[in-house]
Scaffold this motif. Sequence first.
Motif, short mmCIF file in Angstrom:
data_model
loop_
_atom_site.label_atom_id
_atom_site.label_comp_id
_atom_site.label_asym_id
_atom_site.label_seq_id
_atom_site.Cartn_x
_atom_site.Cartn_y
_atom_site.Cartn_z
N LEU A 184 5.39 -0.81 -55.56
CA LEU A 184 5.35 -1.74 -54.40
C LEU A 184 4.43 -1.28 -53.30
N ASN A 185 3.34 -0.59 -53.68
CA ASN A 185 2.32 -0.18 -52.71
C ASN A 185 1.19 -1.22 -52.79
N ASN A 186 1.44 -2.42 -52.19
CA ASN A 186 0.52 -3.54 -52.40
C ASN A 186 -0.37 -3.80 -51.20
N GLN A 187 -0.35 -2.83 -50.26
CA GLN A 187 -1.24 -2.92 -49.09
C GLN A 187 -1.43 -1.53 -48.54
N GLU A 188 -2.44 -1.37 -47.67
CA GLU A 188 -2.70 -0.07 -47.06
C GLU A 188 -2.14 0.00 -45.64
N THR A 189 -1.99 -1.20 -45.00
CA THR A 189 -1.46 -1.22 -43.64
C THR A 189 -0.05 -0.61 -43.61
N TRP A 190 0.12 0.41 -42.78
CA TRP A 190 1.40 1.13 -42.63
C TRP A 190 1.91 1.68 -43.97
N ARG A 191 1.01 2.01 -44.88
CA ARG A 191 1.44 2.40 -46.24
C ARG A 191 2.36 3.62 -46.22
N GLY A 192 2.22 4.45 -45.22
CA GLY A 192 2.96 5.72 -45.20
C GLY A 192 4.44 5.56 -44.94
N ASN A 193 4.85 4.38 -44.45
CA ASN A 193 6.28 4.24 -44.12
C ASN A 193 6.85 2.85 -44.36
N ILE A 194 5.98 1.83 -44.49
CA ILE A 194 6.49 0.46 -44.51
C ILE A 194 7.59 0.31 -45.56
N ASN A 195 8.69 -0.36 -45.18
CA ASN A 195 9.81 -0.53 -46.10
C ASN A 195 9.73 -1.91 -46.74
N LEU A 429 -22.23 3.75 -42.45
CA LEU A 429 -21.98 4.65 -43.58
C LEU A 429 -20.50 4.63 -43.94
N PRO A 430 -20.16 4.93 -45.20
CA PRO A 430 -18.73 4.99 -45.56
C PRO A 430 -18.12 6.27 -44.99
N ASP A 431 -17.23 6.11 -43.99
CA ASP A 431 -16.62 7.30 -43.43
C ASP A 431 -15.11 7.09 -43.44
N TYR A 432 -14.35 7.99 -44.11
CA TYR A 432 -12.91 7.73 -44.27
C TYR A 432 -12.21 7.65 -42.91
N GLY A 433 -11.38 6.63 -42.77
CA GLY A 433 -10.50 6.58 -41.61
C GLY A 433 -11.07 5.85 -40.41
N GLY A 475 -6.50 3.41 -47.11
CA GLY A 475 -6.14 3.83 -45.76
C GLY A 475 -6.06 2.70 -44.76
N ALA A 476 -6.67 1.55 -45.08
CA ALA A 476 -6.58 0.39 -44.17
C ALA A 476 -6.84 -0.87 -44.98
N ASP A 477 -6.36 -1.98 -44.49
CA ASP A 477 -6.64 -3.27 -45.14
C ASP A 477 -7.83 -3.93 -44.46
N ARG A 478 -8.34 -4.98 -45.08
CA ARG A 478 -9.45 -5.76 -44.51
C ARG A 478 -8.94 -6.49 -43.27
N LEU A 479 -9.87 -6.72 -42.32
CA LEU A 479 -9.48 -7.40 -41.08
C LEU A 479 -9.73 -8.90 -41.17
N GLN A 480 -10.44 -9.32 -42.21
CA GLN A 480 -10.78 -10.75 -42.31
C GLN A 480 -10.94 -11.12 -43.77
N PHE A 481 -10.78 -12.36 -44.08
CA PHE A 481 -10.91 -12.84 -45.46
C PHE A 481 -12.36 -13.19 -45.75
N GLY A 482 -13.12 -13.51 -44.69
CA GLY A 482 -14.53 -13.87 -44.88
C GLY A 482 -15.40 -12.64 -45.07
N LEU A 483 -16.67 -12.88 -45.44
CA LEU A 483 -17.62 -11.77 -45.62
C LEU A 483 -17.88 -11.09 -44.28
N PRO A 484 -17.94 -9.76 -44.25
CA PRO A 484 -18.23 -9.02 -43.02
C PRO A 484 -19.73 -8.87 -42.79
N PHE A 485 -20.09 -8.23 -41.68
CA PHE A 485 -21.48 -7.84 -41.37
C PHE A 485 -22.42 -9.04 -41.26
#
Length: 727
Positions: A184-195, A429-433, A475-485
């Motif tokens: 049931l890890n189906n998202q990254e938002t609050w992944r460390g604790n979400i119940n 650049l791809p930078d974690y976090g 580590g994080a989810d997308r902020l939008q459903f549309g294409l970024p940049f």
Amino acid sequence: MRNKIVASLLLAIAWAVQLNAQISESEIEKKIDAVISKLSLEEKVSLCHAQSKFSSAGVPRLGIPELWMSDGPHGVRAEVNWDDWGYANWTNDSITAFPALTCLAATFNPELSFEYGNALGEEARYRRKDVILGPGVNIYRTPLNGRNFEYLGEDPFLSSVMVVPYINGVQKNGVAACVKHFALNNQETWRGNINVEVSDRALYEIYLPAFKAAVTKGKVWSIMGSYNQFRGQYCCHNDLLINKILKGEWKFDGAVITDWGGAHDTKQAALNGTDIEMGTWTDGLTVSQKFAYNDYFLAGPFFESIKNGSIDEKVLNDKVRRILRLMFRTNMNSYKSLGCKNTIEHHVVARKIATEGIVLLKNNNNFFPINPDKKLSIAVIGENATRQTTIGGGSSDLKAQYEISVLDGLKKRYKNATITYSLGYASGLPDYGHEIPSLLDADSLIRAACDIASKADIVLFVGGLNKNHFQDCEGADRLQFGLPFNQNKLMSELKKANNNIGVVLISGNAIEMPWIQDANAIIQAWYLGSDAGYAIADIISGYANPSGKLPFTFPVKLNDNAASSFGKLSYPGDSINQYYKEGILVGYRWHDTKKIKPLFSFGFGLSYTNFTISEIKTDKKEYALGEKIIISCKLTNTGNLDGAEVVQVYIGKQKSKVERALKELKGFKKLYLKKGESKTIEIPLEVNNLAYYDETISDWQIEKGDYEISVGNSSDNITQKLKIAVK
Ligand code: GLC
């Protein structure tokens, strides 16, 4: 001469026996008994937790080696420092980057899954890794999940069929697969604790099947617990998930390894099934307390609890048995392969999967294939045409020996064409976090792109997402459903500059396409690994005929997606709890049942040729429990190109005493046919697979009565429906 032939024959036989021999399970159990009796309490406890970032201890006194683990699902990660997340910067750890698992799922080809796992297992063995931390099989519930690219899509049956051969391939090399993230890890938002709160029915019918198949069919040797909670207990030490379901019902005999930092309590980790605790004392990826290994929950505190009798030593012994079993299968397996890496064979496998996984979504007026022999001017626009996608994304980040970009692949293939290139849009650049935005001016990038587009015969826009934070990244989810940049603006400006545009999307998630009418053709290309550019050029030039099918739905807009349609508490939750309110209606199950037409459907994918499915029939009209249902049909390639099609079989029950999805995938078969060729195929289904999870009896139940079988080449393109009855 004769003696030489005999000698080499004997050697070949000996070698073949050696390669295929495996120590028997009963011999392993005897060895475990012998070893356990010699171990001190300290030595036993030392096996249950990390000794470094990616290893747990052995027992030097008895010649038991350390156990080495490495990410990830798409290739063997570069060597990491002993104590922190930094790379060790070795010069001999570059590897073959295989396509992301969404691409593997899109092939709908289980044979390729085995080849994938075997090649990855060979590279892991060569890199002296005993456990490869993959595959990931979490179900695609929302298109915003940052890690969907690492998983096998939205359907539990497709994921279950594709995960098993991958595991067999990896483990054939004496390397353990480690199926993740349970569960049931189906998202990254609050992944460390979400119940996560979800119904039993959805848990058993949607979120567990791929893990169950990995254990009961794939005989996987290790499983990784997930960070999140389920019904108030962390999944890395969850009584229901691990003790009752995984080790109880499924009889898992391997080791449960925590996600890195997923353990939170000694007693719970001891009693709720954690076998090896990894990565604790990190807050994910930034802080680690040096030499904290003796402070781990399953280190000092666990040792004390056993010494003072508050935890029985038999709890420890079960963990030690499982860990030793994992070792006798891997680092102490004298039959394990020698391994190899960066071989031609591995690149052939990677390219084959990449090419077979690419999905042709739209192709007006046969825009594709573009003839490589014609003298054309092609303007290639977009950062994803030159960007490395094997790096970034979090723990599946890879140090590929090489990566062929889309632009390089096209230049190599289109020797007679004039190919121009412009960045078009830019990300950081791809930078974690965290996200590092580009400093380039968006408008000037668009002007430059439109300038070359206006002078070309054809425009190829190569966009999509990438492996940056807030994109397809851990580590994080997308902020939008549309294409970024700024890509949507770029696309509309390009259309004004040149009407003849094809789009190549490189991503691991569905995206919104407000410009879909402006695109003459659309290819969904995934993160394709080392040979990405060659695979895309194979498809664009017609050297290969696309045969990929979508492993997840593309909704028109975000709120058409089930999870999002139920609002914040459903996705992403309120930072403490979240509720899977859509229940079993995930993906096409939602769109079909609620009649919400998607942009592109699960199982959809075009070809450069055409196929017809005919003579569809079942072997009987009535079936008893436990029987097989044989669906047969004739597939014909009616076009003038060789190609492959995926015949899909869905089953639904209209009159039912419980809520049902309109139809569910229960069988599929991919078939390659030469132009004009026909073949009759059989797709076997199990009547037992029609069962639903009955919450009133907490068990599976098969409802008697009529069922409807739908056969087609996509969930939204059904050729014929048949009725059968279960008596
Ligand atoms: C990460 C990931 C997991 C990975 C592990 C080691 O947090 O969730 O998939 O294997 O830690 O890098």
